[in-house]
Design a protein around this motif. Structure first.
Motif, short mmCIF file in Angstrom:
data_model
loop_
_atom_site.label_atom_id
_atom_site.label_comp_id
_atom_site.label_asym_id
_atom_site.label_seq_id
_atom_site.Cartn_x
_atom_site.Cartn_y
_atom_site.Cartn_z
N LYS A 77 -29.81 -37.66 37.33
CA LYS A 77 -31.24 -37.90 37.48
C LYS A 77 -31.73 -37.17 38.72
O LYS A 77 -31.04 -37.14 39.72
N ILE A 78 -32.88 -36.59 38.61
CA ILE A 78 -33.46 -36.00 39.82
C ILE A 78 -34.48 -36.99 40.33
O ILE A 78 -35.68 -36.82 40.16
N HIS A 99 -36.00 -39.80 43.29
CA HIS A 99 -36.77 -39.56 44.50
C HIS A 99 -35.96 -39.55 45.77
O HIS A 99 -36.42 -39.11 46.78
N GLU A 113 -31.26 -35.87 48.14
CA GLU A 113 -30.56 -35.79 49.43
C GLU A 113 -29.16 -35.21 49.27
O GLU A 113 -28.70 -34.42 50.07
N ILE A 131 -28.24 -33.20 46.94
CA ILE A 131 -28.42 -31.78 46.63
C ILE A 131 -28.70 -31.00 47.90
O ILE A 131 -28.20 -29.89 48.10
N ARG A 132 -29.48 -31.59 48.78
CA ARG A 132 -29.76 -30.92 50.04
C ARG A 132 -28.45 -30.66 50.80
O ARG A 132 -28.22 -29.58 51.34
N GLU A 160 -26.53 -27.93 48.98
CA GLU A 160 -27.19 -26.64 49.17
C GLU A 160 -26.87 -26.08 50.55
O GLU A 160 -26.59 -24.89 50.70
N TYR A 173 -24.90 -22.66 50.67
CA TYR A 173 -25.65 -21.51 51.17
C TYR A 173 -24.88 -20.82 52.28
O TYR A 173 -24.75 -19.60 52.30
N LEU A 178 -26.60 -22.22 43.60
CA LEU A 178 -26.48 -23.43 42.79
C LEU A 178 -27.19 -23.32 41.45
O LEU A 178 -28.37 -22.98 41.39
N LEU A 196 -28.52 -25.79 38.96
CA LEU A 196 -28.75 -27.22 38.90
C LEU A 196 -29.06 -27.65 37.47
O LEU A 196 -29.97 -27.14 36.84
N HIS A 232 -29.36 -31.21 34.83
CA HIS A 232 -29.35 -32.67 34.89
C HIS A 232 -29.16 -33.24 33.50
O HIS A 232 -29.56 -32.66 32.50
N ILE A 244 -35.34 -44.49 50.13
CA ILE A 244 -36.37 -44.40 51.17
C ILE A 244 -37.44 -45.47 51.04
O ILE A 244 -38.12 -45.79 51.99
N ARG A 245 -37.59 -45.99 49.85
CA ARG A 245 -38.63 -47.01 49.68
C ARG A 245 -38.19 -48.40 50.12
O ARG A 245 -39.01 -49.29 50.32
N ALA A 290 -36.53 -40.78 56.77
CA ALA A 290 -37.33 -39.56 56.75
C ALA A 290 -37.14 -38.82 58.06
O ALA A 290 -36.08 -38.82 58.65
N VAL A 291 -38.16 -38.19 58.50
CA VAL A 291 -38.04 -37.40 59.71
C VAL A 291 -38.42 -38.29 60.87
O VAL A 291 -39.55 -38.73 60.98
#
Lengths: 356, 356
Positions: free
Chosen positions: A71-72, A74, A79, A81-82, A85, A89, A95, A97, A99, A283-284, A352-353
DNA sequence: TTGTACGCGTTATCAA
DNA sequence: TTGATAACGCGTACAA
């Protein structure tokens, strides 16, 4: 298809052979510096772009990794994948990708295409409807470097990067027990999927260790999606008053979100009437009206480690089957009814940031 | 590299020619049904997997799309990717996903690799540090099917799928004006990026239309990240009391999140002291302590439309340059200080999976 | 219905 | 330091 400049054309332009062009462009030895310069300059002028497809065919290497996620969503998978990557890289891999949309047929399809595209390695998290392991075994036997992440299949000789699901589940269960909950339900994941099984078993073992009964009516097997948690919770709420759970441990945060929705619709309060705990740290989770207590899975880390694993396999730096366990962390918030001084949940440093 | 079965080997096994094998396996006419059956059966038995690399080389087609995103964040881009994936999967294309990390150099790098890998088409959302358009123009002139999404470059003959940013920005600005705010600030995006420019211009035009002055001290150019919004807001808060904004329109939700953090740190209340509006409708927007009023961008739709566009270009069904505008929607929540009966924000039907 | 020869664009190998 | 030739695995075009 647009007309493309080839190495041969560069060679003709300069009146030299293709091989010299190839050597010059790939920084190989045995090319006169002057020739190299001329080639590079001409290539740029003619707008040459090396054909990676041809190169892959002869080198038997595509410099590409295949990634299969169920599943891609939220939070967790992006994360991961990041992380993947970032590592790939920096090692020169790209990649593909795909699903599976949690569907085993689509997953097999994806795997077959990745095989046909001759990716150098595969990273996969299984779909929740996984039926048999034939395709993984076939790929593994063929020697395709492969690594599972998060949702794994064990004992087929394939490496895996995941968290200690059983331990995380025990941690959450213990936490609820220690806070006095007696009837702790578990909305489990599909038993076909590793994390479903391990989290259930952690829940069960911890109950046993504390001398609490394992009540089958308090365990509902469901999927990983929000609606699955919602439906499962409704079933739990339909139990007679005395048998209703006073706490629920959901297999993941999405499932917990659905359960929360059902609890609220039934006009129960969280955590007063029913406490709840999740797994993931979406994140939620911290932003909910009643922030969710959960087990944090370091998604980015998992992605990085998984990518490192396949790349090591590909490059022959390792050929052992590894089970890499990444540590989880219990994140206590209000949904479990504990006395944490709940700071404003808005965008804590951890999520998050963190603007500093 | 593992030893692979080739079509030739199947041919030898059966004592027929490679071509018959190829024809049988690709469901081409002019093969005796009996032969076809034998070939398919033998291929399966031998574990044959067609080599897509070789096929791509001769067919001059890779059945692969390149995707470049500036960030694999939690909400917008994963949703776009989901849309892209859905369409491309059903049309038989696979995705090479690259990300620029908002860095133009990495973006150029990604683009060059995609070119070398001879993807059939490219979908791209530009990095915030984009410097010049040479590479896009070169690719476009070369005839590589390409479509921008969300962050576009116009007037270079490349199609684009985005929302009407100016209009969305006007809508938000008007909403704030109509609610009596007088000093409306704008934390803008980088002017290099299309959405940065258009949203700023929408804000400005709407102010003008309502006879409000455009006050440069109320416009801070920043990036798209949370920390950018945070820093920008701190600058706005440093203004003397009388010149401080009573409302802020942030270029996107991430930026708004950062701004909110700064506002809270300065002990101002939202929306009482300062109202705030965003753009995107990030999944977190409705979950904030004070849910965020924002402009919803249908990410999934954008992804689908963008994918449809490139595929049409690739398959020659269209060769016109299109600017596809997807409609936005103003989502009113509490952060703008309006009187909406704020339902519990927890997982409304509209977000995530609406459990029904 | 089936087969042969060639080409796709590159790199490896060996000879010059 | 350079070049000619043969792969890599498949599809196209034409012949049988």
């Amino acid at each position: 298809m647009s007309k493309r400049v080839t190495a041969k054309e560069i060679a003709e332009e300069l009146g030299i052979s293709m091989m010299t062009v190839s050597r010059a462009l790939n920084n190989r030895p045995n090319v006169k510096e002057e020739t190299r310069k001329k080639v590079i300059e001409t290539a740029a002028r003619m707008g040459y772009s090396p054909n990676h497809v041809a190169r892959s065919l002869v080198k038997q290497k595509t410099e590409t990794l295949g990634v299969v996620v169920p599943k891609i969503t939220h939070s967790f998978f992006p994360e991961v994948i990041r992380g993947i990557e970032e590592i790939s890289y920096s090692s020169g891999y790209h990649l593909i990708l795909t699903h599976s949309a949690e569907d085993f047929e689509q997953e097999k399809d994806a795997l077959q295409t990745l095989e046909s595209k001759r990716v150098d390695g595969i990273l996969i998290s299984t779909a929740q409807t996984v039926e048999d392991y034939d395709i993984y075994e076939r790929l593994a036997k063929l020697g395709v470097p492969m690594v599972f992440f998060d949702r794994c299949v064990f004992n087929i000789g394939v490496s895996c990067v995941t968290v200690d699901d059983e331990r995380g589940a025990r941690r959450m269960t213990r936490h609820l027990i220690e806070h006095g909950y007696q009837r702790i339900a578990h909305i489990s994941g599909p038993s076909r999927v590793s994390i479903g099984r391990y989290r259930l078993s952690g829940y069960r073992k911890e109950l046993e260790e504390h001398g609490l009964p394992y009540d089958e009516s308090l365990v509902v097997e469901a999927g990983f999606q929000e609606e699955d948690g919602y439906e499962a919770m409704k079933r739990l709420l339909a139990l007679p008053d005395t048998r209703r759970p006073d706490a629920v441990f959901a297999v993941n945060d999405a499932s917990a979100f659905g359960a929360i929705k059902a609890i609220k619709e039934a006009n129960f309060r969280i955590p007063d009437d029913i406490a709840i705990g999740g797994f993931t740290d979406d994140i939620r989770a911290e932003l909910l009206e009643v922030p969710l207590t959960t087990i944090r899975q370091p998604a980015y880390e998992i992605g990085k480690k998984a990518a490192q694993q396949v790349i090591e396999l590909i490059e022959g730096k390792s050929n052992t089957v590894n089970e890499i366990i990444v540590q989880t962390e219990l994140v206590i918030r209000r949904s479990c009814g504990c006395d944490v001084e709940s700071q404003s949940p808005l965008l804590s440093e951890s999520s998050a940031v963190g603007a500093k």
